[in-house]
Structures are given as C-alpha cells and as structure tokens.
Design an enzyme around this catalytic site. Sequence first.
Site: not given
Length: 429
Positions: A323, A399
């Site tokens: 990458y 969350e």
Amino acid sequence: MAQTVNAQQTSLSARMDKTAEGLEKKVVAWRRDFHQYPELGNREFRTAGKVAAHLQALGMEVKTGIGKTGVVGILRGGKPGPVVALRADMDGLPVTERVDLPFKSEVRTEYNNQQTGIMHACGHDSHVAMLMGAAEVLASVKNELHGTVKFIFQPAEEGAPQGEEGGAYLMVKEGVLDNPKVDAIFGLHINSQTEVGTIKYRPGATMAAVDQFAIKLKGKQTHGASPWSGVDPIVTASQVVMGLQTIVSRNLPLTENAAVVTVGAIHGGIRQNIIPEEVNMIGTIRSLDNSMQKTIHRRINEVATNIAESAGAQADVKIDIMYPVTYNDPKLTDQMVPTLEAVAGKNNVRITPAQTGAEDFSFYQQKVPGFFYFLGGMTKGKKVEEAAPHHTPDFQIDESCFVLGMKTLCHLTVDYMSQTGKVAAVSGK
C-alpha cells in the site's frame, strides 16, 4: 439572498443531525450483526448482501461484485454539483475473539493452514454500519443535495487471500472512481484508544506505506556436531536480523519521518543436531516518505546479500510493494477541518502524529483528493493503557460514537458540495 442560502443550509444540517440521532439504535443493531458474523477479505458475501439490500431499499442505483465482493451505491442529488465518494471497509481478521459480548463472534475458519476464529478486531463492522446510516440520512435529503454521492463498501482492506487481488487497489482498477467520476473521497477509521467525541486527523502523510519482504538464505547442510563442515544459515539469519536493524537507526533521517523494518517470522531447521541447508524469513516495511522507502529497499538487499556472502551463504531477497502512503490532500484537509470542528466542537478535533500503520484508502487518494480521519471509540474516562489495541482478541469499541461518525460523513459531503458549488459559481464554471 445569502441569508436565505445560509438559513437553508442551517435547516438542512439540523434535519440531517436529527435523522442521524434517530438512526442510532438501527446502526448499533447492524454493527452487532456484522460483528457476530464476520467474514474475511474477498469473502464478505453475507455482509455485501445486507449492504446492497439496504441501498436498494433507499432507491439507489446499486452495483455489486466490484473488486470481488464490493458494493457501490449511487445517490443522485436533486441539483447539479460534484461527485463525493464515502468509503467503508467490510472485512474481518483471523483473530479469535476473547471479549465476552452477547454478539461475540464464534465463527471459525482455516487461515494459512491454521484453525482460527474470525473477528472484527479493527472496527470495520462499525464502519459499514455508520456508512449505511449515513446513506439513509443523505437519501432522506436527496432532493436538496447539490451533486452525487457514491457509497463505496470495500472488501479486503486487510489484504486479499494469497494468490488473489483485492481491496481498494482492485476496486480502483475496476473503475470505482469513474461513471460518475469522483471529485473527492472521504473515509473514517474508528480508534479504540481515542476517547468518544474526539476526532483526529493529519494533513499530508498520515499513515505509512507498507511493503513486505522475504529473504531466503541458502547455506550448506551438515551435522550439528561439526559446523565447520557446512555453512550455517541459522547463524547467518541471526546476523541478517541484526544488520537490518541498522537501516532505520543508521541510514534514515528519522527527524524527518518515522520508518520501520520488522522481521516477523523465521523458519529453518528440523532437528537439534542438523544444521539445515536453508532458512526463510519474512517481514514488513513501513515508511512515510518515497525517498526513504527506496533507501530501505536498497539497503535490505545490500545488508542481506553482503552478510550472507561474508558467511559463505547466498541470499535471495524479494520485496513486494503493498500500500502507498495514506496522504491527506492538504488543500482538501484545510477546507474540510472546519466542518469537523462545527460537528464535534473545535476543542475535540486534533492533529495527530503520523502513524506507521497502513490503510489501502491510499489507493483512492492516488487518483482523487481524499481526506481520512480517525473517530474516537474509547469510553470516556477510560485510560488508554486499559483499552485493547486494534488487531487483538480483546479489541472493543464504545458504540456511542456512531452518531458522531454518521454526522461527520454527512456534513463533509454536504459542505464539500456547497463550497465547491460556490467556487464554480465565482469562477463562472
């Protein structure tokens, strides 16, 4: 007239925020479902199916099977303008989950000839859920959008299976940034060691380029009791490992950028009294600068070859470029940071040091201006050292960060469209 436009913009922002807040439970449910049933790179069939069904239900033009299992949704706004892409990665990791959650992953598979669990140990499940939520928010204001949004749900960010292509590289190769042509792309990554409510970013080089190397050292096999009768590749490998450490410490200008050369595995030998003929080692390279990357590649070859030669052995060095550097376009970054500050609060948006982790979001940034940022996912008040890092069995996120994630994706999209439209109007385009 300007006051009218500003009022419309304020109204749109408020409605998007309210919709995002109303979707929180839905997004949490999506994330927990993906977490319980994770899939490895290029095998995200169940995940892709749920994503595609959601985008189709929102009335989008949906394309599937891009880059193996990738899904793209196209939302055409009611007014002309630029094309903005938003990206989420979908794949899990070969990690056996240790966190005791009601939605804990019990999925198992064979990976590299070893039995292992599969886990969303990097937060990609949350990325997918937040982008699905952002898609619903933006679809609800479709007629007011000055442009087009392309939602990219990408497989295999962690790398494709051996012998396969995948990830952002393959999606770009198959034309994900075309038809319609993308003008700018945004992406986020949750961070388990950054407090909820905090956003971090960096202009320019943000995450490292990653390459991998393999070195095969060939000696001469002999009895372990008479090493002088052969050439010992194990001792040679030890010397090569030590030699490689001097590349970063002695050959690179570390005041400019960080770099890493890590040997991750060494394999050789079968018995305590046999000096083997061959030893194999593999490792990873991280760099934030193209010139330093080239120096590392050259020096790995020189160090391994010359040390082996001095011992009477032979070195076969192979370096695979993986990458590129995740590079935030400075102009785009300066343009969009005020949006993050408006959504999260100025004191909650901070510049972060460059990281030696890697992200294949960089392949999109090679083609179009891109901005990649980090969303805090650690419970407020928790100590960083108590939060498990990414790619570990104990990885966990809070969350409560999902609403902020959705809002930032939506506001970046709308603000970019608005600002780009104003520039086009001023320039007469």
